[in-house]
Design a protein around this motif. Structure first.
Motif, PDB file in Angstrom:
ATOM      1  N   SER A  74       0.801  -1.226   0.000  1.00 57.64           N
ATOM      2  CA  SER A  74       0.000   0.000   0.000  1.00 57.64           C
ATOM      3  C   SER A  74       0.829   1.270   0.000  1.00 57.64           C
ATOM      4  N   ASN A  75       2.033   1.223   0.574  1.00 55.94           N
ATOM      5  CA  ASN A  75       2.792   2.447   0.807  1.00 55.94           C
ATOM      6  C   ASN A  75       4.176   2.479   0.180  1.00 55.94           C
ATOM      7  N   GLY A  76       4.581   1.406  -0.456  1.00 53.59           N
ATOM      8  CA  GLY A  76       5.934   1.334  -0.973  1.00 53.59           C
ATOM      9  C   GLY A  76       6.082   1.645  -2.449  1.00 53.59           C
ATOM     10  N   GLU A  77       5.022   2.138  -3.067  1.00 53.02           N
ATOM     11  CA  GLU A  77       5.076   2.390  -4.505  1.00 53.02           C
ATOM     12  C   GLU A  77       6.023   3.532  -4.866  1.00 53.02           C
ATOM     13  N   ASP A  78       6.213   4.466  -3.951  1.00 52.73           N
ATOM     14  CA  ASP A  78       7.041   5.636  -4.241  1.00 52.73           C
ATOM     15  C   ASP A  78       8.498   5.473  -3.822  1.00 52.73           C
ATOM     16  N   GLY A  79       8.859   4.326  -3.312  1.00 50.01           N
ATOM     17  CA  GLY A  79      10.242   4.126  -2.897  1.00 50.01           C
ATOM     18  C   GLY A  79      10.360   2.992  -1.903  1.00 50.01           C
ATOM     19  N   LEU A  80      11.466   2.998  -1.217  1.00 50.77           N
ATOM     20  CA  LEU A  80      11.773   1.941  -0.265  1.00 50.77           C
ATOM     21  C   LEU A  80      11.282   2.310   1.130  1.00 50.77           C
ATOM     22  N   LEU A  81      10.935   1.313   1.901  1.00 58.60           N
ATOM     23  CA  LEU A  81      10.510   1.519   3.286  1.00 58.60           C
ATOM     24  C   LEU A  81      11.553   0.912   4.209  1.00 58.60           C
ATOM     25  N   SER A  82      11.882   1.614   5.271  1.00 56.13           N
ATOM     26  CA  SER A  82      12.899   1.131   6.205  1.00 56.13           C
ATOM     27  C   SER A  82      12.280   0.208   7.256  1.00 56.13           C
ATOM     28  N   ALA A  83      13.109  -0.629   7.827  1.00 54.82           N
ATOM     29  CA  ALA A  83      12.660  -1.521   8.898  1.00 54.82           C
ATOM     30  C   ALA A  83      12.199  -0.697  10.097  1.00 54.82           C
ATOM     31  N   LYS A  84      12.880   0.403  10.364  1.00 54.14           N
ATOM     32  CA  LYS A  84      12.507   1.265  11.486  1.00 54.14           C
ATOM     33  C   LYS A  84      11.095   1.813  11.281  1.00 54.14           C
ATOM     34  N   GLU A  85      10.809   2.314  10.078  1.00 54.59           N
ATOM     35  CA  GLU A  85       9.479   2.837   9.778  1.00 54.59           C
ATOM     36  C   GLU A  85       8.423   1.744   9.923  1.00 54.59           C
ATOM     37  N   LEU A  86       8.693   0.575   9.358  1.00 56.50           N
ATOM     38  CA  LEU A  86       7.743  -0.531   9.437  1.00 56.50           C
ATOM     39  C   LEU A  86       7.483  -0.928  10.888  1.00 56.50           C
TER      40      LEU A  86
END
Length: 137
Positions: free
Chosen positions: A19-31
């Motif tokens: 849902s939220n990763g289409e614009d780039g990478l997501l960090s483990a901290k954010e997740l």
């Protein structure tokens, strides 16, 4: 029926990335922060998801995670199978061993239809169907 924590978290992680990763990478901290999953547990699950080719792990300062395949190609069943969630699915709902048409428990006949419907839901539901502002992950 309730899924184990690892399976629950894996579905939530992958659903959030879809849902939220289409614009780039997501960090483990954010997740970890957004999904309220303990960081160490999340990183262990992320390692398993990377090895199973659900996500790609990009190292480095600008690194993070993204889906390895389109979200409409990853089913909930595939995720559950990766974490051996359904290995005991033939077990009796009352906890008295294997339950089938030959050796039935008192709830066997009533449980067959809901169990079949749940398996169908897991097979047919893909990550893209978990998207939406009205859904809680």
């Amino acid at each position: 029926m309730e899924l184990n924590n690892t399976s629950q978290y894996a579905i939530r992680i992958l659903g959030y990335i879809a849902s939220n990763g289409e614009d780039g990478l997501l960090s483990a901290k954010e997740l970890s922060e957004v999904l309220n999953i303990p960081y160490k547990f999340l990183t262990k699950i992320m390692t398993d998801l990377t090895k199973a080719d659900f996500i790609l792990s990009i190292r480095g300062r600008e690194g993070g995670y993204k889906l390895a395949r389109p979200s409409n190609e990853i089913s909930i069943m595939e995720i559950l199978n990766q974490f051996n969630e359904l290995t005991n699915y033939a077990e009796c709902i009352l906890g008295i061993g294997k339950c089938d048409s030959k050796k039935r428990c008192a709830l066997h006949e009533q449980w067959v239809k809901p169990k079949t419907m749940m398996l169908k839901m897991f097979k047919e539901t893909t990550l893209d169907k978990l998207k939406g502002p009205d859904y809680k992950i």
